[in-house]
Motif scaffolding. Structure first.
Motif, PDB file in Angstrom:
ATOM      1  N   ILE A  49      -0.133  -9.737  -7.696  1.00 12.45           N
ATOM      2  CA  ILE A  49      -0.986  -8.546  -7.683  1.00 12.45           C
ATOM      3  C   ILE A  49      -0.453  -7.494  -6.708  1.00 12.45           C
ATOM      4  CG2 ILE A  49      -3.345  -7.673  -7.236  1.00 12.45           C
ATOM      5  CD1 ILE A  49      -4.370 -10.450  -8.146  1.00 12.45           C
ATOM      6  N   GLY A  50       0.201  -7.980  -5.652  1.00 17.22           N
ATOM      7  CA  GLY A  50       0.811  -7.032  -4.728  1.00 17.22           C
ATOM      8  C   GLY A  50      -0.029  -6.733  -3.495  1.00 17.22           C
ATOM      9  N   ILE A  51      -1.013  -7.604  -3.208  1.00 16.96           N
ATOM     10  CA  ILE A  51      -1.748  -7.467  -1.955  1.00 16.96           C
ATOM     11  C   ILE A  51      -1.504  -8.722  -1.125  1.00 16.96           C
ATOM     12  CG2 ILE A  51      -3.551  -5.923  -2.795  1.00 16.96           C
ATOM     13  CD1 ILE A  51      -5.356  -8.456  -2.942  1.00 16.96           C
ATOM     14  N   LYS A  52      -1.715  -8.623   0.154  1.00 21.32           N
ATOM     15  CA  LYS A  52      -1.350  -9.759   1.009  1.00 21.32           C
ATOM     16  C   LYS A  52      -2.518 -10.680   1.326  1.00 21.32           C
ATOM     17  CE  LYS A  52       2.918  -8.215   3.036  1.00 21.32           C
ATOM     18  NZ  LYS A  52       3.255  -6.916   3.613  1.00 21.32           N
ATOM     19  N   LYS A  53      -3.720 -10.087   1.462  1.00 19.94           N
ATOM     20  CA  LYS A  53      -4.856 -10.890   1.931  1.00 19.94           C
ATOM     21  C   LYS A  53      -5.920 -11.074   0.850  1.00 19.94           C
ATOM     22  CE  LYS A  53      -3.840 -11.776   6.255  1.00 19.94           C
ATOM     23  NZ  LYS A  53      -3.617 -13.194   6.624  1.00 19.94           N
TER      24      LYS A  53
ATOM     25  N   ILE B 155      -3.892  -9.552 -14.539  1.00 18.12           N
ATOM     26  CA  ILE B 155      -3.173  -9.374 -13.268  1.00 18.12           C
ATOM     27  C   ILE B 155      -2.487  -8.005 -13.224  1.00 18.12           C
ATOM     28  CG2 ILE B 155      -1.253 -10.295 -11.859  1.00 18.12           C
ATOM     29  CD1 ILE B 155      -3.924 -11.929 -11.733  1.00 18.12           C
ATOM     30  N   LYS B 156      -1.875  -7.619 -14.364  1.00 22.63           N
ATOM     31  CA  LYS B 156      -1.235  -6.293 -14.414  1.00 22.63           C
ATOM     32  C   LYS B 156      -2.274  -5.188 -14.241  1.00 22.63           C
ATOM     33  CE  LYS B 156       3.155  -7.111 -16.571  1.00 22.63           C
ATOM     34  NZ  LYS B 156       3.520  -7.695 -17.853  1.00 22.63           N
ATOM     35  N   LEU B 158      -5.007  -5.374 -12.524  1.00 17.51           N
ATOM     36  CA  LEU B 158      -5.372  -5.316 -11.102  1.00 17.51           C
ATOM     37  C   LEU B 158      -4.283  -4.673 -10.269  1.00 17.51           C
ATOM     38  CD1 LEU B 158      -7.000  -8.705 -10.166  1.00 17.51           C
ATOM     39  CD2 LEU B 158      -8.014  -6.444 -10.109  1.00 17.51           C
ATOM     40  N   LYS B 159      -3.031  -5.015 -10.636  1.00 22.38           N
ATOM     41  CA  LYS B 159      -1.887  -4.464  -9.920  1.00 22.38           C
ATOM     42  C   LYS B 159      -1.944  -2.930  -9.995  1.00 22.38           C
ATOM     43  CE  LYS B 159       2.981  -5.500  -9.614  1.00 22.38           C
ATOM     44  NZ  LYS B 159       4.112  -6.229 -10.166  1.00 22.38           N
ATOM     45  N   PHE B 162      -4.891  -1.652  -7.799  1.00 14.19           N
ATOM     46  CA  PHE B 162      -4.614  -1.674  -6.362  1.00 14.19           C
ATOM     47  C   PHE B 162      -3.586  -0.608  -5.975  1.00 14.19           C
ATOM     48  CE2 PHE B 162      -6.533  -5.992  -6.202  1.00 14.19           C
ATOM     49  CZ  PHE B 162      -7.417  -5.747  -5.159  1.00 14.19           C
ATOM     50  N   CYS B 170      -7.703  -3.097   1.639  1.00 14.21           N
ATOM     51  CA  CYS B 170      -7.245  -4.335   1.013  1.00 14.21           C
ATOM     52  C   CYS B 170      -5.720  -4.388   0.910  1.00 14.21           C
ATOM     53  CB  CYS B 170      -7.891  -4.537  -0.350  1.00 14.21           C
ATOM     54  SG  CYS B 170      -7.768  -3.092  -1.376  1.00 14.21           S
ATOM     55  N   ILE B 171      -5.079  -3.271   1.091  1.00 13.70           N
ATOM     56  CA  ILE B 171      -3.625  -3.257   1.035  1.00 13.70           C
ATOM     57  C   ILE B 171      -3.077  -3.252   2.457  1.00 13.70           C
ATOM     58  CG2 ILE B 171      -1.618  -1.958   0.204  1.00 13.70           C
ATOM     59  CD1 ILE B 171      -3.305  -2.559  -2.128  1.00 13.70           C
ATOM     60  N   GLU B 172      -2.128  -4.125   2.701  1.00 13.06           N
ATOM     61  CA  GLU B 172      -1.542  -4.124   4.048  1.00 13.06           C
ATOM     62  C   GLU B 172      -0.143  -3.527   4.034  1.00 13.06           C
ATOM     63  OE1 GLU B 172      -3.756  -7.647   6.415  1.00 13.06           O
ATOM     64  OE2 GLU B 172      -1.639  -7.824   5.973  1.00 13.06           O
TER      65      GLU B 172
END
Lengths: 433, 172
Positions: A49-53, B155-156, B158-159, B162, B170-172
């Motif tokens: 998904i591309g997020i870490k947490k 999943i795509k 959601l990708k 995000f 939520c993104i680091e």
């Protein structure tokens, strides 16, 4: 028109007052659960998904319970994926071998699921928690990955079927007999995509452990969830365990049900589901003589204290038949420890049973009691599909722990009455404390 | 997208344990899972199945456990589409999520025999039985699910979501 308890819980988690069957909604989840079979896939998808947490490290529970303690190298590799993930994500609720239990017995015992919650788990028996008055349902690994990332999931609001249980329970009848009888009536897809709501005057007599068993097997009728409203019995279980506030929901008097079934429990004797469907149900007195090779007492369906107490009552001062392997698996370390304190484990070992650390193990043909060609087993588990517990020509007969324990002694599928006359029993039913 | 293959006709209540036995659940490898698809039900299936073949089943296909391995095993065996009278709900979600095409049509199931040549247009759910020259229209998916399929899976989806929200916590 009023709402059912299922509709009310879904509406509250969707941030709205009202939902109706068929509507697709996005809901916030209170808890997300995975095990060693499903978590590795969920983790792999999560990482794409591309997020870490994860969305909240206190709302994700991982329990390695299926092929653990690791049964082979491939399973050890899978387990390592979730173990590493749990530490890396700093998950508050990761239960390691030695502290774990079968997920659906462990989570309520730990007070992690409470009434009014919305829980999704990558395990079909996640529907168990409906016994607490919560909405809970099973999903696959990818859906779980999405929920771990967002704390949300899309759901189609199910229509509800209402099951009204009446009458006094006959001797030896527990939750397993009630749900097997019910599935036998409606079939393995009788509740496909639907909610099964269990209610009625007999409920006050049905213990918490039995209620977990009833909701646990809602999926065997294809249901999205099984649910029982909070009452004094639920209260007795939940109050000592709850560490946060929870919400109580009740179905409105004018709630709409797709169908209503009234079942008189006084007419039901202990039940057995014959191979190869959980709906292939007969009363114990209707069966011919069926010799068996193995008995399994355990699983997320019937590995609780009530089940082990009933088994011990029947096995006490008796011996397992020379040709039978009896395998007893307390569902959690808590159940195991309490069984030790009550002397149940000593009774089992003296009778000639093998007792194991908690694991789903044989239920799904994983390990700890796989059946060979043509072998027959009586199991307190939940599925008797072709090859479920081992070789494709083996057979699984599903029953409660009373029939299972009696059959282990006689070497054939037997009524507990063959070992102990119910008229000799104290009037008080054996239940969980 | 067009797919074409031979029909493998199955009965009702085909459960996830017979689709892929638990003894193979210690991997998520598509090819490995595919090698054991349906082996406890029909040993011949995996020996004879050809890429593009189609499973045609009665009611409640995929009942039982939540194992996504079941949908993966069918994909791994080279099956291009499953047509059934109905699907169990967890399997339905899993199939959409792993990109295994599934279609609901009672009529098609009734008029397809084992071994018939079948052609399907996955973009509109049109099923043609080339053997008996009958054609059928599968139930359309709800718009919400079409959107997941069109974006290439959950999943795509959601990708993309995000990415669009980049900068949020939520993104680091």
């Amino acid at each position: 028109m009023g709402l059912t308890i299922t509709e009310k819980i879904l509406a509250s988690h969707a941030g709205t007052d009202k939902v109706k069957p068929g509507q697709i909604i996005n809901v916030k989840v209170d808890l997300v659960l995975a095990n060693d079979i499903t978590a590795p896939g969920a983790i792999k998808e999560f990482q794409k998904i591309g997020i870490k947490k994860v969305f909240n490290s206190e709302k994700i529970v991982i329990v390695p319970d299926h092929f653990t303690p690791n049964k082979d190298i491939a399973s050890a590799i899978q387990s390592k994926i979730l173990r590493d993930f749990a530490w890396e994500q700093n998950l508050k609720y990761y239960y390691e071998v030695g502290r774990m239990g079968i997920e659906h017995v462990l989570l309520p015992e730990e007070g992690l699921v409470l009434p009014g919650d919305l829980v999704i788990g990558a395990d079909s028996h996640t529907c168990t928690y409906g016994a607490l008055g919560a909405f809970s349902t099973g999903v696959g690994s990818t859906d779980l990955a999405a929920a771990m990332a967002t704390g949300e999931i899309w759901l189609k609001v199910p229509s509800s079927l209402l099951f009204i249980y009446k009458g006094k329970l006959a001797p030896w009848v527990t939750g397993k007999d009630i749900i097997l009888y019910t599935i036998g009536k409606i079939g393995v897809d009788g509740a496909n995509y639907k909610a099964m709501e269990f209610t009625g005057p007999a409920m006050s007599e049905i213990s918490m452990d039995s209620r977990f068993t009833i909701c646990n097997m809602a999926i065997e009728a294809g249901a999205k969830n099984g649910i029982i409203q909070f009452d004094q019995v639920t209260k007795g279980f939940v109050e000592p365990r709850a560490k946060r506030i929870f919400s109580l929901y009740q179905s409105d008097k004018d709630a709409e049900y797709e169908e209503v079934f009234e079942i008189n429990l006084s007419q039901i004797e202990p039940q057995v589901a014959l191979p190869h469907l959980p709906s292939n149900v007969r009363g114990i007195s209707e069966l011919p003589e069926i010799p068996i090779d193995q008995v399994v007492i355990g699983s997320c369906t019937n590995g609780r204290l009530e089940d082990l107490r009933i088994a011990a009552l029947i096995l006490k001062e008796n011996k397992v038949h020379p040709k039978v392997r009896l395998i007893i698996i307390p569902a959690t370390q808590g159940v195991y420890l309490q069984s030790l304190k009550e002397g149940l484990i000593e009774t089992f070992i003296k009778a000639g049973a093998a007792v194991s650390t908690p694991t789903c193990g044989p239920c799904l043909g994983g390990h700890m009691g796989i059946l060979g060609p043509g072998e027959k087993a009586v199991a307190t588990t939940n599925r008797n599909f072709i090859g479920r517990m081992g070789h494709k020509t083996s057979e699984v007969y599903l029953a409660g722990s009373a029939i299972a324990a009696a059959s282990a002694i006689t070497g054939k599928i037997s009524s507990p009455e063959e070992i102990i006359k119910s008229s000799d029993l104290p009037t008080q039913r054996i239940t969980s404390s | 997208m067009l797919v074409e293959g031979k029909a493998w006709k199955l009965g009702k209540n085909i459960n996830t344990d017979v689709i892929i036995s638990a003894r193979y659940l210690n991997t998520f490898d598509l090819t490995e899972l595919g090698k054991h698809c349906l082996e406890d039900l029909n040993e011949e299936f995996i020996k004879k199945v050809k890429p593009g073949d189609i499973i045609v089943a009665e009611e409640n296909f995929g009942c039982g456990s939540s194992r996504e391995h079941a949908a993966l095993a069918i994909k791994g065996a080279g099956i291009s589409c499953v047509i059934a009278k109905s699907f169990a709900r967890i399997f339905f979600r899993n199939a959409i999520n792993v990109g295994l095409p599934i279609l609901e049509s009672s009529e098609a199931v009734d008029y397809i025999s084992n071994g018939d040549k079948i052609k399907i247009d996955l973009s509109n759910g049109k099923i043609i039985n080339l053997t008996n020259k009958k054609s059928f229209q599968a139930q359309p998916f709800p718009d919400f699910i079409k959107e997941i399929i069109n974006q290439g899976g959950l999943i795509k989806c959601l990708k993309n979501k995000f990415k669009a929200q980049e900068g949020e916590k939520c993104i680091e």
